[in-house]
Structure formats: C-alpha cells, structure tokens
Write a protein that holds these residues in place. Structure first.
Motif, PDB file in Angstrom:
ATOM      1  N   LEU A  18      19.214 -51.370 -26.508  1.00 18.75           N
ATOM      2  CA  LEU A  18      19.412 -52.818 -26.443  1.00 18.75           C
ATOM      3  C   LEU A  18      20.889 -53.182 -26.312  1.00 18.75           C
ATOM      4  O   LEU A  18      21.222 -54.310 -25.934  1.00 18.75           O
ATOM      5  CB  LEU A  18      18.823 -53.489 -27.685  1.00 18.75           C
ATOM      6  CG  LEU A  18      17.307 -53.385 -27.834  1.00 18.75           C
ATOM      7  CD1 LEU A  18      16.853 -54.038 -29.130  1.00 18.75           C
ATOM      8  CD2 LEU A  18      16.589 -53.996 -26.645  1.00 18.75           C
ATOM      9  N   THR A  19      21.762 -52.232 -26.608  1.00 22.68           N
ATOM     10  CA  THR A  19      23.200 -52.446 -26.454  1.00 22.68           C
ATOM     11  C   THR A  19      23.711 -51.911 -25.122  1.00 22.68           C
ATOM     12  O   THR A  19      24.493 -52.564 -24.431  1.00 22.68           O
ATOM     13  CB  THR A  19      23.963 -51.771 -27.609  1.00 22.68           C
ATOM     14  OG1 THR A  19      23.504 -52.294 -28.856  1.00 22.68           O
ATOM     15  CG2 THR A  19      25.460 -51.996 -27.483  1.00 22.68           C
ATOM     16  N   VAL A  20      23.259 -50.722 -24.750  1.00 24.13           N
ATOM     17  CA  VAL A  20      23.797 -50.034 -23.583  1.00 24.13           C
ATOM     18  C   VAL A  20      23.107 -50.442 -22.286  1.00 24.13           C
ATOM     19  O   VAL A  20      23.760 -50.731 -21.286  1.00 24.13           O
ATOM     20  CB  VAL A  20      23.692 -48.505 -23.775  1.00 24.13           C
ATOM     21  CG1 VAL A  20      24.114 -47.768 -22.512  1.00 24.13           C
ATOM     22  CG2 VAL A  20      24.542 -48.072 -24.956  1.00 24.13           C
ATOM     23  N   GLU A  21      21.766 -50.438 -22.282  1.00 21.44           N
ATOM     24  CA  GLU A  21      21.025 -50.809 -21.074  1.00 21.44           C
ATOM     25  C   GLU A  21      19.722 -51.517 -21.458  1.00 21.44           C
ATOM     26  O   GLU A  21      18.641 -50.982 -21.315  1.00 21.44           O
ATOM     27  CB  GLU A  21      20.733 -49.597 -20.187  1.00 21.44           C
ATOM     28  CG  GLU A  21      20.061 -48.427 -20.866  1.00 21.44           C
ATOM     29  CD  GLU A  21      19.523 -47.407 -19.875  1.00 21.44           C
ATOM     30  OE1 GLU A  21      19.622 -47.620 -18.650  1.00 21.44           O
ATOM     31  OE2 GLU A  21      18.979 -46.395 -20.336  1.00 21.44           O
ATOM     32  N   PRO A  22      19.832 -52.740 -21.964  1.00 21.11           N
ATOM     33  CA  PRO A  22      18.613 -53.446 -22.372  1.00 21.11           C
ATOM     34  C   PRO A  22      17.639 -53.632 -21.221  1.00 21.11           C
ATOM     35  O   PRO A  22      16.422 -53.576 -21.408  1.00 21.11           O
ATOM     36  CB  PRO A  22      19.139 -54.786 -22.884  1.00 21.11           C
ATOM     37  CG  PRO A  22      20.500 -54.935 -22.280  1.00 21.11           C
ATOM     38  CD  PRO A  22      21.042 -53.557 -22.155  1.00 21.11           C
ATOM     39  N   ILE A  23      18.162 -53.863 -20.012  1.00 21.23           N
ATOM     40  CA  ILE A  23      17.332 -54.030 -18.821  1.00 21.23           C
ATOM     41  C   ILE A  23      17.695 -52.941 -17.826  1.00 21.23           C
ATOM     42  O   ILE A  23      18.857 -52.788 -17.460  1.00 21.23           O
ATOM     43  CB  ILE A  23      17.538 -55.419 -18.183  1.00 21.23           C
ATOM     44  CG1 ILE A  23      17.014 -56.514 -19.132  1.00 21.23           C
ATOM     45  CG2 ILE A  23      16.829 -55.508 -16.837  1.00 21.23           C
ATOM     46  CD1 ILE A  23      17.222 -57.924 -18.609  1.00 21.23           C
ATOM     47  N   GLN A  24      16.704 -52.186 -17.388  1.00 14.40           N
ATOM     48  CA  GLN A  24      16.937 -51.128 -16.406  1.00 14.40           C
ATOM     49  C   GLN A  24      16.673 -51.602 -14.985  1.00 14.40           C
ATOM     50  O   GLN A  24      17.208 -51.037 -14.034  1.00 14.40           O
ATOM     51  CB  GLN A  24      16.059 -49.915 -16.725  1.00 14.40           C
ATOM     52  CG  GLN A  24      16.416 -49.236 -18.028  1.00 14.40           C
ATOM     53  CD  GLN A  24      15.625 -47.970 -18.271  1.00 14.40           C
ATOM     54  OE1 GLN A  24      14.817 -47.539 -17.447  1.00 14.40           O
ATOM     55  NE2 GLN A  24      15.837 -47.360 -19.425  1.00 14.40           N
ATOM     56  N   ASP A  25      15.823 -52.607 -14.826  1.00 13.80           N
ATOM     57  CA  ASP A  25      15.487 -53.111 -13.496  1.00 13.80           C
ATOM     58  C   ASP A  25      15.201 -54.600 -13.625  1.00 13.80           C
ATOM     59  O   ASP A  25      14.353 -55.002 -14.431  1.00 13.80           O
ATOM     60  CB  ASP A  25      14.266 -52.367 -12.953  1.00 13.80           C
ATOM     61  CG  ASP A  25      13.932 -52.718 -11.509  1.00 13.80           C
ATOM     62  OD1 ASP A  25      14.780 -53.302 -10.816  1.00 13.80           O
ATOM     63  OD2 ASP A  25      12.814 -52.400 -11.070  1.00 13.80           O
ATOM     64  N   LEU A  26      15.907 -55.415 -12.860  1.00  9.23           N
ATOM     65  CA  LEU A  26      15.800 -56.874 -12.963  1.00  9.23           C
ATOM     66  C   LEU A  26      15.288 -57.438 -11.636  1.00  9.23           C
ATOM     67  O   LEU A  26      15.804 -57.092 -10.569  1.00  9.23           O
ATOM     68  CB  LEU A  26      17.173 -57.476 -13.279  1.00  9.23           C
ATOM     69  CG  LEU A  26      17.242 -59.009 -13.373  1.00  9.23           C
ATOM     70  CD1 LEU A  26      16.429 -59.517 -14.550  1.00  9.23           C
ATOM     71  CD2 LEU A  26      18.696 -59.459 -13.482  1.00  9.23           C
ATOM     72  N   ARG A  27      14.291 -58.304 -11.731  1.00  8.06           N
ATOM     73  CA  ARG A  27      13.758 -58.917 -10.523  1.00  8.06           C
ATOM     74  C   ARG A  27      13.844 -60.436 -10.605  1.00  8.06           C
ATOM     75  O   ARG A  27      13.221 -61.051 -11.484  1.00  8.06           O
ATOM     76  CB  ARG A  27      12.303 -58.489 -10.305  1.00  8.06           C
ATOM     77  CG  ARG A  27      11.819 -58.606  -8.882  1.00  8.06           C
ATOM     78  CD  ARG A  27      12.520 -57.618  -7.943  1.00  8.06           C
ATOM     79  NE  ARG A  27      12.037 -56.244  -8.129  1.00  8.06           N
ATOM     80  CZ  ARG A  27      12.792 -55.276  -8.622  1.00  8.06           C
ATOM     81  NH1 ARG A  27      14.060 -55.502  -8.977  1.00  8.06           N
ATOM     82  NH2 ARG A  27      12.309 -54.063  -8.761  1.00  8.06           N
TER      83      ARG A  27
END
Length: 444
Positions: free
Chosen positions: A97-106
């Motif tokens: 949740l700190t480093v990469e909360p979202i891996q793919d955003l659309r």
C-alpha cells in the motif's frame, strides 16, 4: 536396430510440418510479462495526477483503523491466523500500500463513467490524459495504465472512438505517451469488432507516431464466450503483443444470462464457466485472463453516513474470499473499484503466495536437480506449476534472491522451468516493481 529407416520416418511424418507450425503460432507461450494482481477502474472525471498516491493513503487509513495488527487483519479478511503467516501478510500489505498500491490503472469512459453530454466527455477524455502525463512526470503512475472507452455498439460507437482519439492525442503530446499503455475494449460480441478496433488504433498510431498499443478484450456477452477461440485467433493474427488480456465482465455477463442481482458475483457458476472457457482459449498463448470485481465496497462512516467498521470488514472478507477462490482456480488478476479493496486484495494475494511457498521451493529445487541428474520424478507440467508459484512470489516481493539461493535456485532457472521468457521483463508490459516508493512506476 530400428525397423524403419530415418528417411521413411521423415516421409511419413512430413504432413505434420504445417501442423507443427500452426500449433507453435497459436501457442507462443508466456511472454515474460509480469501479470498485475488487479486492474483498478477509475471514472475519467475522477482522474488526477496524484490519484494512485491518494488511493494508497486511503487504503492505509482503513488498514490502520480496521486491520492495525496482523491478527486483526487476518480476522477481518478471513486469512490464515497463524502468527507467523499473519505477520508476513500484514507486513506485505502495509508495504504494498506504500510502494505500489495500484499495479494497473484504467481510466474509465464506459459503464463506470456513464452517458454524459458530448462536451463533458470530450473535456474529461482530454483532462484524464493530461493527468496521466502529469502523474508519469511526477513518478506517480503505475507501469501499466490505460483507457476503457465505450464499446463498438452502434449506439455509442462514434462517441467511444472520438473519446479514444481525444485521449490518445492528448496523451501523445509532443514526446509520446508514458510507457505501459493498454486499451480495454468492452462488450465485444464478434471477433470482427476486435479487428476493426485494431484497425482504428493502427491509424491513430500512424498519425500520432505511436508505438503499437496493447489491447484487452472484455468478455461480458454470451456471444463473446461462444466466440472465444475465434477472438483469441484474431488477437494472435493482429501480431505479437497486440492482444494481451481477456477480462470477464461479471455483472453484464451474468445479467445477460438472467441471473438476478442478488446472485451476481464472480463465483457464480455461470461466471466461473465463462472464466474457465477464457482460460481454455488463452492457454499457451501468453494472453492473460482476469477475473471480475466485487461490488461490495469497504466504506465506513467517513465516506457514507451510517456505515461502520463492520461494513468495512464484511466487504474485506467477501472480497478476499473471491480473490482466494480465483487464485485457487488459476486466475491471478481481478478488478478493484475502491481504495479499500486494495487492503483485501494485497492481503489475500500474500496469503495465497505464502501458502505452501516453502514446500514449492524445496520441491522445485529437487525437480531442477533431478532434471540435471536425469532422475526426474515430477512431471514437467508440475515443475511449471511450482515455478509459476515461485515466480509470482518473486513478482510480489515476497521472495528475494538470497532466499532463492538458499533453496538452491536462481531466477534464470525458475524462469526457464516456468516457461517464462526473460528477454522482455523490463519492457512496457512489465509492471510496477516493488522497489519504487509511493506507488510510482519503475523507470523504463
């Protein structure tokens, strides 16, 4: 001595040469791209440069309020309550949740956005693209992102293609779009729609000077499920890397089959049949398959008057249950629609990966050693499955090189045993690595 001379065997099997070529063409194998654990959908008018950071912050707030320690989070998500496992899951969730909360955003201009006046959608398509560029410049954009325009249904076709044009034009700017762009084509019912969409995209790419953009297809109509082999064949015919994913549309698809609202879910038998067919059609092609979403959102009183922590925990448990069931079925990606779902997503994924990881490492190391010595007990398919588990743990940052080496393995060996190509792991199809803080993408 064999009875048949080699030239006779060659003559009798020559008819298989085109078969060999066709099978290799249809099943090129794993591309080496890291599959994201989720795709987060965001209405276009809600896209702003710091959105990934904002989602991460909101998710961490909910984690602190309703899953502050390992035991509490395990109870809230229905996870493994053994202290060592719960602690590892909690630590991974907090870090993700700190480093990469979202891996793919659309960015969504379809169902999550709705029908709006043309001038409003025009403006939102452009402003969303500008926000994506700003996020990329600030290092706050996932390594994979994109747009879901409206479908090619006749009623919204012109609107959808206009928005696609506006978005890509603004995104390209003077120096090209950020790497990692993927377009999601919804409500496909016929393979010819995919081909036409690719033709339109190719024209835009040529005029805007863009590199080829990857496409995902949403499988959310009965016609699409029935046409899956042809859809995949069409996607492969478009060229390597053009069609990269099949995403099930849980609610559209189940509604089309007459499933009532109270029973619509990604674990409904009808939806699971569709995802199984998607897996079957995509097997060996390198095309990823993604499960659907949960519409039970983890909101508390800060977001909706009258909601409580019990509502958050209920939504987390249900979401985590769906994630675990999907992983059990070999579906490693799904949709997330709310920042709070990032908590249950990352917690459930960590739980799935940690379960049996020590055993998988030991068994894979024994398999690799046995292959080298010629004394192989496990099937090669089992070796691939074990390597797949280890590769996903590496992708998630739950396993590092020293621990891999301690088991007698290295990344190249695991990738080879898992059938994963390694030549393009740093391309735009790679996803956010867990070494970039604050949800930003790794450099490309």
């Amino acid at each position: 001595m064999p009875t048949l001379p080699p030239e006779v065997v060659a003559r009798l099997t020559a008819a298989l040469d085109p078969v060999d070529a066709a099978l290799a063409d249809r099943h090129p194998g794993d591309t080496g791209a890291r599959q994201p654990v989720h795709t987060c959908y965001l209405p276009a008018d809600q896209m702003f440069p710091d959105v990934v950071l904002a989602w991460g912050e909101r998710a961490r707030t909910l984690l602190a309020a309703y899953g502050a320690d390992p035991a509490t989070l395990a109870a809230a998500t229905g996870g493994d309550r053994r202290p060592d496992v719960a602690a590892a899951v909690h630590a991974h969730t907090r870090r993700a949740l700190t480093v990469e909360p979202i891996q793919d955003l659309r960015v969504d201009l379809e169902d999550g956005y709705g029908l709006r006046p043309d001038h409003a959608e025009d403006a939102d398509a452009v402003s969303a693209a500008e926000a994506v560029r700003a996020a990329s410049a600030a290092g706050a954009l996932p390594a994979r992102y994109g747009l879901r325009p409206k479908s090619l249904d006749p009623l919204v076709r012109a609107r959808g293609l206009r928005s696609l044009d506006l978005f890509l034009t603004a995104l390209a700017g003077d120096d090209g779009p950020p790497p990692g762009l993927v377009l999601t084509l919804p409500k496909v019912g016929d393979p010819r729609q995919l081909r036409v969409f690719a033709d339109v995209l190719a024209e835009l790419e040529q005029r805007l000077g863009l590199d080829p953009v990857s496409i995902e297809v949403q499988i959310e109509t009965p016609a699409a499920v029935l046409a899956l082999p042809a859809l995949v064949r069409t996607g492969l015919d478009l060229g390597p890397g053009r069609l990269v994913g099949l995403h099930v549309g849980t609610y559209d698809y189940s509604a089309a089959l007459g499933v009532t609202a109270g029973h619509q879910a990604s674990d409904h038998p009808a939806v699971e049949y569709a995802t199984t067919m998607m897996q079957l059609a995509a097997a060996g092609t390198g095309i990823h398959v993604a499960d659907g979403s949960s519409n039970l959102l983890p909101v508390d009183g800060d977001e909706r008057p009258g909601a409580s922590g019990d509502d958050v925990r209920r939504a987390w448990r249900r979401h985590a249950e769906l994630v675990r069931r999907a992983w059990h079925r070999g579906l490693y990606q799904g949709w997330d629609l709310h920042p709070g779902q990032l908590v249950s997503r990352h917690a459930a994924v960590a739980g799935c990966l940690l379960a049996g990881l020590d055993g998988a490492l030991a068994r894979l190391a024994a398999y690799a050693a046995a292959r080298q010595s010629g004394a192989v007990a496990d099937e090669p398919a089992t070796g691939r499955a074990l390597a797949g588990h280890v590769l996903r743990a590496l992708d998630a940052g739950l396993l590092d090189d020293p621990r891999l080496a301690a088991a007698g393995l290295d990344r190249a060996t695991v990738a080879r045993l898992g059938g994963r190509k390694t030549h393009n792991t740093a391309t735009t199809h790679d996803h956010t690595r867990p070494d970039k803080p604050n949800g930003g993408s790794s450099s490309h």
